[in-house]
Design a protein around this motif. Structure first.
Motif, PDB file in Angstrom:
ATOM      1  N   SER A  43      27.860 133.826  45.000  1.00 46.97           N
ATOM      2  CA  SER A  43      27.456 132.522  44.491  1.00 46.97           C
ATOM      3  C   SER A  43      26.300 132.653  43.501  1.00 46.97           C
ATOM      4  O   SER A  43      26.047 131.739  42.725  1.00 46.97           O
ATOM      5  N   GLU A  88      26.654 131.945  39.749  1.00 52.18           N
ATOM      6  CA  GLU A  88      26.799 130.515  39.486  1.00 52.18           C
ATOM      7  C   GLU A  88      25.441 129.805  39.532  1.00 52.18           C
ATOM      8  O   GLU A  88      25.169 128.923  38.730  1.00 52.18           O
ATOM      9  N   ALA A  98      34.332 133.029  37.058  1.00 51.09           N
ATOM     10  CA  ALA A  98      34.105 131.881  37.932  1.00 51.09           C
ATOM     11  C   ALA A  98      35.290 131.721  38.880  1.00 51.09           C
ATOM     12  O   ALA A  98      35.116 131.516  40.082  1.00 51.09           O
ATOM     13  N   HIS A  99      36.474 131.880  38.346  1.00 45.91           N
ATOM     14  CA  HIS A  99      37.656 131.785  39.208  1.00 45.91           C
ATOM     15  C   HIS A  99      37.658 132.848  40.280  1.00 45.91           C
ATOM     16  O   HIS A  99      37.879 132.559  41.454  1.00 45.91           O
ATOM     17  N   ARG A 106      34.957 132.134  42.916  1.00 44.15           N
ATOM     18  CA  ARG A 106      35.233 130.947  43.734  1.00 44.15           C
ATOM     19  C   ARG A 106      36.367 131.198  44.719  1.00 44.15           C
ATOM     20  O   ARG A 106      36.260 130.837  45.892  1.00 44.15           O
ATOM     21  N   TYR A 107      37.425 131.850  44.241  1.00 44.81           N
ATOM     22  CA  TYR A 107      38.539 132.071  45.168  1.00 44.81           C
ATOM     23  C   TYR A 107      38.208 133.110  46.234  1.00 44.81           C
ATOM     24  O   TYR A 107      38.626 132.991  47.379  1.00 44.81           O
ATOM     25  N   ASN A 125      35.245 133.489  47.440  1.00 42.63           N
ATOM     26  CA  ASN A 125      34.406 132.717  48.368  1.00 42.63           C
ATOM     27  C   ASN A 125      35.265 131.935  49.354  1.00 42.63           C
ATOM     28  O   ASN A 125      34.990 131.913  50.553  1.00 42.63           O
ATOM     29  N   SER A 173      34.851 121.461  49.325  1.00 42.53           N
ATOM     30  CA  SER A 173      34.797 122.701  48.548  1.00 42.53           C
ATOM     31  C   SER A 173      36.188 123.083  48.063  1.00 42.53           C
ATOM     32  O   SER A 173      36.358 123.477  46.903  1.00 42.53           O
ATOM     33  N   GLU A 220      37.056 120.855  45.183  1.00 46.32           N
ATOM     34  CA  GLU A 220      36.359 121.203  43.939  1.00 46.32           C
ATOM     35  C   GLU A 220      36.920 122.467  43.311  1.00 46.32           C
ATOM     36  O   GLU A 220      37.102 122.552  42.100  1.00 46.32           O
ATOM     37  N   ILE A 221      37.179 123.476  44.155  1.00 49.66           N
ATOM     38  CA  ILE A 221      37.629 124.763  43.622  1.00 49.66           C
ATOM     39  C   ILE A 221      39.043 124.627  43.070  1.00 49.66           C
ATOM     40  O   ILE A 221      39.339 125.078  41.963  1.00 49.66           O
ATOM     41  N   ASN A 235      39.052 122.727  40.005  1.00 52.79           N
ATOM     42  CA  ASN A 235      38.238 123.390  38.990  1.00 52.79           C
ATOM     43  C   ASN A 235      37.098 122.492  38.506  1.00 52.79           C
ATOM     44  O   ASN A 235      36.754 122.491  37.325  1.00 52.79           O
ATOM     45  N   SER A 268      31.916 124.619  42.300  1.00 54.17           N
ATOM     46  CA  SER A 268      32.082 125.784  43.160  1.00 54.17           C
ATOM     47  C   SER A 268      32.052 125.428  44.639  1.00 54.17           C
ATOM     48  O   SER A 268      32.206 126.281  45.501  1.00 54.17           O
TER      49      SER A 268
END
Lengths: 53, 820
Positions: free
Chosen positions: B204, B207, B220-221, B224-225, B227, B272, B275-276, B279, B282
């Motif tokens: 994280s 970010e 970022a992708h 995030r994925y 995570n 979350s 949001e992810i 897109n 995060s």
């Protein structure tokens, strides 16, 4: 910069190995008797012959 | 007519004349006759152990620690373990057997040092039938793998007993199955949560640091994925217990503390994902993993258990696994479960009566101190009742069982309703944390509703964002954490000072106490050390030598007490020694006629005897001395009673007679209620009557006779001379040596409420900061991620620091004691 993909995934996998090691330790009762192990390591079954005689 | 002079003399035990220490057990040797080479032993038993070890090349035992052994002065009866020859009985103890290869686990209370461990793990050297033995030092359990064709279980037990490590075998131990995996699940959960939390945090960071420019879309992708992937086990595995308890609470129409946490977790996780996947951001997965990890860590810290202490013992722990039954085919051992009415049982010295029975044969001299609190053993005549739990002292005894084991006077106590309630559950439900958390949940829900209405009017697009952010940030984890970490730290401080609590819910109860009830025998007084006071004629040194010579060959308990009271003395030749059982001794030594015994035996007038109430009289020529045997008070008692009486109401509840009433009245002053000759059930009822007046009662006791009162009281504390010894079920065990710390420990328990309150206030401040962001709809993941560890960390520091500070002010020890 695509090396970052490999690096991140490898680092997570390595950390995963440590997690597996931790779970293995708990499962094997290595945390059940912390005092015993610290004493057991000092025993040398033949120390009488070798050192004291 | 003999007169008894008026002055009392308390004579202390003279020191032993010999300063030689036993090579095996380290006790002073009374004679220097038992010697091998340059090594002296206190008794034949110790010498025997040394010889056995020497023969098998196990003398390293003495090199690891000096005097590692346990005193062998009490010989073990040769057929004590004959019941293990009965395969049905032995089977109960086996962990595994295939007919030959067998595994058995024994609990050995005597284990105390590295030498013990070394010896117990080298048993194979003594007997080839023992394949492997391994000691768990923490639980004091030795697991022995042996070949049944080469050595029997009885032989192993006897071997352990001869080398001084007598295993404790009871009905309860045999019924106990493996319950070790109970808290491993939580450790796994904690491990998984920690691993995921660390990695989620790491991923994280890019970010957080780039919130103005934004990081490259492709990374970022990835982050995030990843995570999300890492958060899945945290949500479904590590966090599962919050959902389970919350659901259980809701089913009972109760909002418990886990409910808002479960709600926060669900909302954080779904938002979350939303949001992810969409897109748009995060998410708050870092905060979620953090909450779960810290919360689990707090619970693990609070739930630390003392592996070698048991808080849930009932009468079964005291009872033997088998008894010797006299049948037409001779004596057979029978499992206790199979014992029926009318069975004839043979009891030996120090064995416990398994069920209410009638004495058939033998001299019954029964020690009920553990059951009723009476300090002196009682003599029971033939055809009279003896009660379960009493211990035979002296010669062997034959009794006939008249009631089943479960129906006897002692065990019927366990049928009282107070034994069926779950004290931990009750404590938990009444706890201030739960009440607070309920308010907290309602306030939070109404605030969320208020925010929703506000944004509905101003800007409907922000409703979901701000309300979910609120629920995420205001989860009561800080409140829960403040309680768990404070309690965890308190449990540690308590155990360092000799008080071992069953679980953390006891701390709060301990802080609410306003009435303390003491037991007498074994609690205020010491069982082992009796104070022998001699009144009347004071003996000269020469007369003491004579008395020693006369009494040392008698086996009567009083003679033994006199011998210990006299200490080591020179032997004078004695003639015409004669013992009349039940009455006393006569002898002639150094030209003086000596009589030792009851008042009637010595010819003292009846009213004088009833006035004096002495245990035993001594007559040398025509001078008379009388001995009173009184249990001595524990050393700390004279300090703590006045200290406690300033803050608490005190009562005394004794099963014993009121022999010591004068001393006790002096100690307790006049405000306290002193009750004597109470049965175990009456003790329980007394506690109940106090509780009806809304008093919170702390019962301090020690024996089975207090078991009912300990269970009924708000907090039942057992005082134990050896914490690994057998104590009735209770909420806490206090090491008797640390009795002096009791007032301080109680103050600390009281202070804990304020400490939890303080850390709660701090967590509220954090909540208000977080909420103010959330209500405005501007809570960024980074702010959430900073607030969460900060609040956690400051709470851990405040609760830990404050408890340690208070403990230090109360002069309690903060250092870890080695014994547990």
């Amino acid at each position: 910069m695509s090396a970052l993909y490999v690096l991140v995934i490898v680092s997570v996998c390595v950390a995963g190995l440590f997690l597996a090691a931790f779970i293995w330790c708990v499962k094997n009762n290595q945390y059940e008797d912390q005092k015993g192990a610290s004493m057991r390591i000092l025993y040398d079954d033949d120390f009488e012959q070798e050192i004291y005689k | 007519m003999y007169t008894i002079e008026d002055h009392d003399t308390v004579v202390t035990r003279p020191n032993s004349k010999v300063n030689l220490l036993c090579y095996h057990c380290g006790l002073p040797c009374i004679t220097n006759r038992i010697v091998i080479e340059d090594k002296a032993f206190c008794c034949q038993g110790c010498k025997l152990v040394y010889e056995l070890l020497d023969e098998n090349g196990l003398c390293d035992y003495y090199k690891l620690q000096s005097h590692p052994g346990l005193s062998q002065i009490k010989p073990i009866r040769s057929d004590k373990y004959s019941f293990l020859d009965n395969e049905d009985v032995a089977k109960q103890l086996y962990k595994f057997t295939n007919g030959n290869y067998t595994i058995v686990t024994f609990y050995i209370p005597g284990v105390h040092c590295s030498s013990c461990m070394w010896l117990l793990e080298h048993l194979g050297k003594v007997n080839a039938g023992i394949i492997e033995s391994r000691l768990n030092f923490t639980t004091k359990e030795v697991t022995i793998h042996f070949s049944k064709n080469k050595i029997s279980l009885r032989k192993i037990t006897e071997l352990l007993a001869t080398i001084g490590y007598e295993p404790y075998i009871s009905l309860d131990e045999a019924n106990k199955k493996n319950t070790k995996d109970y808290n491993k699940q939580r450790i796994y959960k904690l491990g998984v949560a920690g691993f995921c939390f660390g990695n989620v945090m790491m991923m994280s960071f890019p970010e957080y640091l780039s919130h103005d420019t934004g990081i490259e879309q492709q990374y970022a992708h990835l982050f995030r994925y990843l995570n999300l992937l890492l958060a899945i086990p945290v949500f479904f595995y590590s966090g599962s217990e919050f959902f389970v308890t919350a659901w259980k609470g809701i089913k009972q129409k109760m909002l418990n503390i886990d409910a808002p946490i479960a709600l926060a977790l669900i909302i954080t996780f779904t938002r979350s994902i939303y949001e992810i996947a969409g897109n748009t951001g995060s998410g708050y997965l870092d905060s979620m993993c953090g909450i779960v990890f810290f919360m689990l860590a707090g619970r693990v810290a609070q739930e630390r258990t003392y592996k070698s202490i048991s808080f849930h013992r009932d009468y079964k722990s005291y009872f033997p696994i088998a008894v010797n039954v006299v049948t037409t085919n001779g004596i057979q051992s029978k499992r206790l479960q199979e014992l029926k009415e009318k069975d004839v049982v043979q009891l030996h010295n120090d064995e416990i009566i398994p069920a209410d029975a009638i004495v058939l044969k033998g001299k019954a001299y029964i020690d009920y101190s553990f059951v009723t609190g009476e300090s002196e053993p009682v003599t029971v005549m033939q055809n009279e009742m003896v009660y379960a739990g009493g211990k035979q002292v002296g010669t062997s005894l034959t009794i006939q069982i008249i009631k089943p084991v479960a129906g006897s006077y002692l065990t019927s106590l366990w049928n009282h309703h107070s034994f069926s309630k779950n004290k931990q559950g009750q404590n938990d439900a009444g706890s201030a944390i739960h009440i607070l958390s309920e308010y907290f949940t309602w306030i939070l829900l109404s605030l969320a509703a208020g925010t929703a209405i506000y944004w509905y009017i101003v800007d409907p697009s922000k409703i979901i964002g701000s309300v979910t952010a609120m629920l995420i940030v205001a989860c009561p984890c800080a409140l829960l954490l403040s309680a768990t970490f404070t309690n965890g730290n308190l449990l540690r401080i308590f155990s360092n000072n000799g008080l071992f609590l069953r679980d953390a819910t006891v701390i709060e109860q301990l802080g609410k106490i306003d009435h303390i009830v003491f037991d007498k025998t074994g609690t205020l007084t010491q069982n082992s050390e009796k104070q022998f006071t001699c009144s009347g004629y004071s003996l000269t040194d020469e007369e003491k030598d004579i008395l020693y010579s006369v009494t040392c060959s008698s086996k009567h308990p009083y003679s033994k007490s006199i011998v210990t009271w006299l200490g080591h003395r020179d032997i004078v030749p004695v003639t015409e020694w004669k013992e009349t059982p039940g009455k006393g001794l006569t002898a002639i030594a150094a030209g003086k006629k000596i009589m030792v015994g009851s008042g009637e035996f010595l010819g003292i007038a009846k009213d004088e005897i009833s006035n004096n109430n002495a245990a035993v009289y001594i007559r040398i020529n025509d001078k008379i001395a009388s001995f009173h045997s009184l249990p001595t008070f524990r050393k700390a008692v004279p300090q703590i009673i006045p200290a406690l009486s300033e803050r608490y109401k005190l009562s005394l509840l004794s099963g014993d007679n009121d022999n010591q009433k004068a001393a006790l009245v002096n100690l307790f002053r006049n405000q306290s209620e002193l009750l004597f000759e109470r049965t175990p059930m009456a003790k329980l009822q007394y506690i109940e009557s106090l509780q009806k007046n809304d008093e919170k009662v702390l019962m301090i006791g020690d024996g089975l006779n207090d078991a009912g009162a300990l269970q009924q009281s708000n907090v039942g504390v057992t005082l134990a001379d050896d914490i690994n010894n057998f104590t009735p079920s209770c909420d806490a065990i206090l090491d008797a040596e640390r009795l002096a710390f009791l007032p301080g420990l109680l103050k600390l328990a009281k202070a804990s409420r304020y400490i939890i309150g303080l850390s709660f206030v701090v967590s509220i401040v954090y909540n208000i900061i977080g909420l103010s962001f959330a209500m405005q709809g501007i809570l960024r993941p980074m702010i959430a991620a900073i607030l969460m560890p900060c609040s956690t960390l400051s709470i851990v520091i405040i609760s830990g620091g404050a408890t340690s500070l208070v403990a230090k002010c109360l002069r309690l020890s903060l250092k870890t004691k080695d014994s547990i």
